[in-house]
Design a protein around this motif. Structure first.
Motif, mmCIF file in Angstrom:
data_model
loop_
_atom_site.group_PDB
_atom_site.id
_atom_site.type_symbol
_atom_site.label_atom_id
_atom_site.label_comp_id
_atom_site.label_asym_id
_atom_site.label_seq_id
_atom_site.Cartn_x
_atom_site.Cartn_y
_atom_site.Cartn_z
ATOM 1 N N GLU A 133 48.607 43.781 36.614
ATOM 2 C CA GLU A 133 47.592 43.546 37.635
ATOM 3 C C GLU A 133 47.402 44.714 38.606
ATOM 4 O O GLU A 133 46.328 44.850 39.201
ATOM 5 C CB GLU A 133 47.946 42.278 38.424
ATOM 6 C CG GLU A 133 49.282 42.383 39.154
ATOM 7 C CD GLU A 133 49.855 41.025 39.535
ATOM 8 O OE1 GLU A 133 49.084 40.063 39.653
ATOM 9 O OE2 GLU A 133 51.083 40.931 39.720
ATOM 10 N N THR A 138 47.811 32.650 32.147
ATOM 11 C CA THR A 138 47.441 34.055 32.266
ATOM 12 C C THR A 138 48.686 34.933 32.404
ATOM 13 O O THR A 138 49.622 34.593 33.120
ATOM 14 C CB THR A 138 46.519 34.319 33.478
ATOM 15 O OG1 THR A 138 47.233 34.084 34.697
ATOM 16 C CG2 THR A 138 45.295 33.431 33.425
ATOM 17 N N GLU A 145 49.484 38.421 33.818
ATOM 18 C CA GLU A 145 48.861 39.415 34.704
ATOM 19 C C GLU A 145 49.865 40.487 35.115
ATOM 20 O O GLU A 145 49.786 41.035 36.219
ATOM 21 C CB GLU A 145 48.237 38.715 35.913
ATOM 22 C CG GLU A 145 47.186 37.678 35.498
ATOM 23 C CD GLU A 145 46.507 36.975 36.653
ATOM 24 O OE1 GLU A 145 46.102 37.663 37.629
ATOM 25 O OE2 GLU A 145 46.363 35.741 36.592
ATOM 26 N N TYR A 166 50.735 37.063 47.183
ATOM 27 C CA TYR A 166 49.693 36.662 46.247
ATOM 28 C C TYR A 166 48.531 35.962 46.938
ATOM 29 O O TYR A 166 47.406 35.970 46.430
ATOM 30 C CB TYR A 166 50.295 35.849 45.098
ATOM 31 C CG TYR A 166 50.874 36.776 44.059
ATOM 32 C CD1 TYR A 166 50.118 37.167 42.962
ATOM 33 C CD2 TYR A 166 52.129 37.344 44.219
ATOM 34 C CE1 TYR A 166 50.617 38.070 42.044
ATOM 35 C CE2 TYR A 166 52.635 38.243 43.310
ATOM 36 C CZ TYR A 166 51.868 38.611 42.221
ATOM 37 O OH TYR A 166 52.346 39.524 41.312
ATOM 38 N N GLU A 200 40.806 33.851 40.844
ATOM 39 C CA GLU A 200 39.779 34.086 41.853
ATOM 40 C C GLU A 200 38.411 33.561 41.418
ATOM 41 O O GLU A 200 37.454 33.627 42.190
ATOM 42 C CB GLU A 200 39.661 35.587 42.140
ATOM 43 C CG GLU A 200 40.915 36.228 42.699
ATOM 44 C CD GLU A 200 40.728 37.721 42.909
ATOM 45 O OE1 GLU A 200 40.042 38.102 43.874
ATOM 46 O OE2 GLU A 200 41.262 38.499 42.092
ATOM 47 N N TYR A 224 37.904 44.660 38.103
ATOM 48 C CA TYR A 224 39.042 43.771 37.845
ATOM 49 C C TYR A 224 39.104 42.641 38.864
ATOM 50 O O TYR A 224 39.003 42.857 40.081
ATOM 51 C CB TYR A 224 40.360 44.543 37.883
ATOM 52 C CG TYR A 224 41.563 43.624 37.817
ATOM 53 C CD1 TYR A 224 41.934 43.031 36.620
ATOM 54 C CD2 TYR A 224 42.288 43.318 38.962
ATOM 55 C CE1 TYR A 224 43.020 42.168 36.552
ATOM 56 C CE2 TYR A 224 43.377 42.460 38.905
ATOM 57 C CZ TYR A 224 43.732 41.891 37.704
ATOM 58 O OH TYR A 224 44.803 41.023 37.647
ATOM 59 N N ARG A 225 39.282 41.424 38.341
ATOM 60 C CA ARG A 225 39.550 40.253 39.165
ATOM 61 C C ARG A 225 40.626 39.419 38.489
ATOM 62 O O ARG A 225 40.673 39.335 37.266
ATOM 63 C CB ARG A 225 38.287 39.388 39.335
ATOM 64 C CG ARG A 225 37.191 40.040 40.151
ATOM 65 C CD ARG A 225 35.892 39.259 39.991
ATOM 66 N NE ARG A 225 35.911 37.981 40.677
ATOM 67 C CZ ARG A 225 34.968 37.048 40.540
ATOM 68 N NH1 ARG A 225 33.938 37.251 39.725
ATOM 69 N NH2 ARG A 225 35.045 35.917 41.208
ATOM 70 N N SER A 226 41.460 38.800 39.293
ATOM 71 C CA SER A 226 42.397 37.842 38.735
ATOM 72 C C SER A 226 41.620 36.595 38.319
ATOM 73 O O SER A 226 40.705 36.161 39.029
ATOM 74 C CB SER A 226 43.444 37.459 39.772
ATOM 75 O OG SER A 226 44.203 36.348 39.323
ATOM 76 N N VAL A 272 49.877 31.261 36.326
ATOM 77 C CA VAL A 272 49.892 32.719 36.405
ATOM 78 C C VAL A 272 51.305 33.209 36.134
ATOM 79 O O VAL A 272 52.254 32.819 36.816
ATOM 80 C CB VAL A 272 49.437 33.211 37.794
ATOM 81 C CG1 VAL A 272 49.548 34.737 37.882
ATOM 82 C CG2 VAL A 272 48.022 32.763 38.099
ATOM 83 N N LYS A 281 45.217 37.566 45.754
ATOM 84 C CA LYS A 281 44.365 36.732 44.909
ATOM 85 C C LYS A 281 43.571 35.681 45.687
ATOM 86 O O LYS A 281 42.715 34.999 45.112
ATOM 87 C CB LYS A 281 45.220 36.045 43.840
ATOM 88 C CG LYS A 281 45.953 37.025 42.928
ATOM 89 C CD LYS A 281 46.799 36.309 41.883
ATOM 90 C CE LYS A 281 47.658 37.287 41.086
ATOM 91 N NZ LYS A 281 46.898 38.135 40.179
ATOM 92 N N THR A 302 53.526 36.649 35.939
ATOM 93 C CA THR A 302 53.543 38.066 36.295
ATOM 94 C C THR A 302 54.967 38.426 36.716
ATOM 95 O O THR A 302 55.902 37.720 36.367
ATOM 96 C CB THR A 302 52.492 38.373 37.377
ATOM 97 O OG1 THR A 302 52.484 39.769 37.667
ATOM 98 C CG2 THR A 302 52.710 37.584 38.648
#
Length: 387
Positions: free
Chosen positions: A208, A203, A205, A84, A221, A216-218, A231, A88, A233
């Protein structure tokens, strides 16, 4: 139980009042009962899982079937931290800021239970994944929906107004059910509002790596969102292992320490063999993720074309593997979805399950299935339409 006295009291806690069963899971049961093709629940076919990942799980079952550390297998937390940071650009400490949960849903639930106080406002965007609203209510929070159905865009003023009475913002990008990818400009707005109102951002994600939009951006970021964001996921969608229930939760230590309390006492740990396989999954080369995107993009385009040919009005998503579609009858969405599974042999999800007020005029299809299954479903829709 014959002959025994029945309970003479109300059943169910305050937390469960007003919460019904999952509509998505109900539609899966309808699919099974009617021998229909299941395009309701986001379940890939078995051959979608990378063979090396399945082999790693099989080996781990024979070698390591006991508890891991509650926060997760150290090797997996280290792999999540490293990957990650690459993906990210944010470094999470593997020991104190990465928690392995029983799927992303448990990660979100543990986070809300830990960080949402009674009466706290939680802002989210509708249509929304159906489990978020019960999760907020279970935590004692107050749902604050922002409807973006028209135009699928974030209104900065509306968000600022809603956030004034909130403590948490729940964001899903790419979004289920619409496949919306929140743009960099929208994420900038969210970052500004979160800072102005001192919001915690949660979030989801999980999609992702299933994105078709270069924008697309996390969220982590963007600006200083990482400092106030949890986060959530995991492995389910990226590696087509939805039944393994291995989630990743990444957050600053202050936030992680709180959500870990709920994870510890509710789940203990995610399944050990599948955590072991997660280390292998995160070691896959970059071209795996390119191939994942390309195969789903082809299925997206074919599903969109097929739904149009069948007389429906689909919205092409920028991410995830879901597609919302409107239909040309006066039926409500639940009636339409039930007729669809029983008369056309294709299961979908009524759109009302993605709104707090339970009203909608569209349904959700998944294109997570393989190409032959999608083709058969599209053929059934075309041959059995009444709309």
């Amino acid at each position: 139980m014959e002959g025994k006295r029945t309970l003479d009291r109300a059943i169910g806690s305050r937390r469960t009042r007003g919460v019904s069963e999952s509509v998505i899971r109900r539609m899966t049961r309808e699919a099974i009962a009617n021998d229909a093709i299941n395009l309701s629940q986001g379940i890939p076919d078995e051959d979608e899982t990378p063979p090396a990942v399945k082999a790693a799980a099989t080996e781990a079952i024979a070698a390591d079937s006991q508890y891991t550390i509650t926060w997760g297998l150290p090797e997996l937390r280290a792999a999540v931290s490293e990957r990650y940071e690459d993906w990210k650009g944010v470094r999470y400490d593997a020991d104190s800021e990465v928690t392995i949960t029983c799927g992303t849903s448990e990660g979100i639930m543990s986070t809300l239970l830990a960080l949402c106080d009674e009466g706290d406002g939680v802002v989210y965007f509708e249509p929304t994944y159906e489990s978020y609203i019960p999760a907020i209510r279970f935590a004692g929070g107050r749902p604050i929906p922002l409807d973006i159905t028209a135009g699928m865009e974030v209104d900065a003023d509306a968000l600022a107004d809603a956030a004034g009475g909130a403590s948490i913002l729940l964001l899903n990008t790419p979004q289920n059910p619409t496949g919306k990818v929140f743009s960099p400009a929208e994420l900038d707005v969210i970052a500004d509002v979160a800072a102005d109102e001192d919001l915690i951002v949660v979030t989801d994600e999980i999609y992702e790596h299933i994105v078709y939009d270069d924008a697309y951006r996390s969220p982590v970021e963007v600006g200083d969102l990482a400092s106030r964001t949890v986060v959530c996921t995991g492995m389910s969608k990226t590696y087509s292992v939805t039944g393994w229930r291995v989630g990743f939760v990444l957050a600053p230590e202050r936030l992680s320490a709180e959500l870990r309390k709920f994870h510890d006492y509710t789940s203990i740990c995610a399944p050990t063999p599948f955590q072991r396989a997660g280390v292998t999954a995160l070691s896959l080369p970059d071209d795996y993720y390119d191939g994942l995107r390309e195969t789903y993009e082809a299925r997206r385009d074919r599903t969109h074309e097929g739904l149009l040919d069948a007389g429906l009005d689909p919205v092409k998503p920028d991410g995830s593997y879901y597609m919302m579609a409107r239909y040309g009858t006066d039926e409500d969405d639940t009636e339409f979805a039930l007729r669809l599974v029983r008369e056309a042999g294709v299961a979908t999800v009524p759109g009302s399950s993605f709104y707090a007020d339970g009203e909608a005029d569209w349904v959700r299809f998944t294109f997570s299935r393989n190409e032959p299954t999608i083709e058969e479903a599209l053929s059934r829709l075309d041959e059995n339409r009444w709309w």
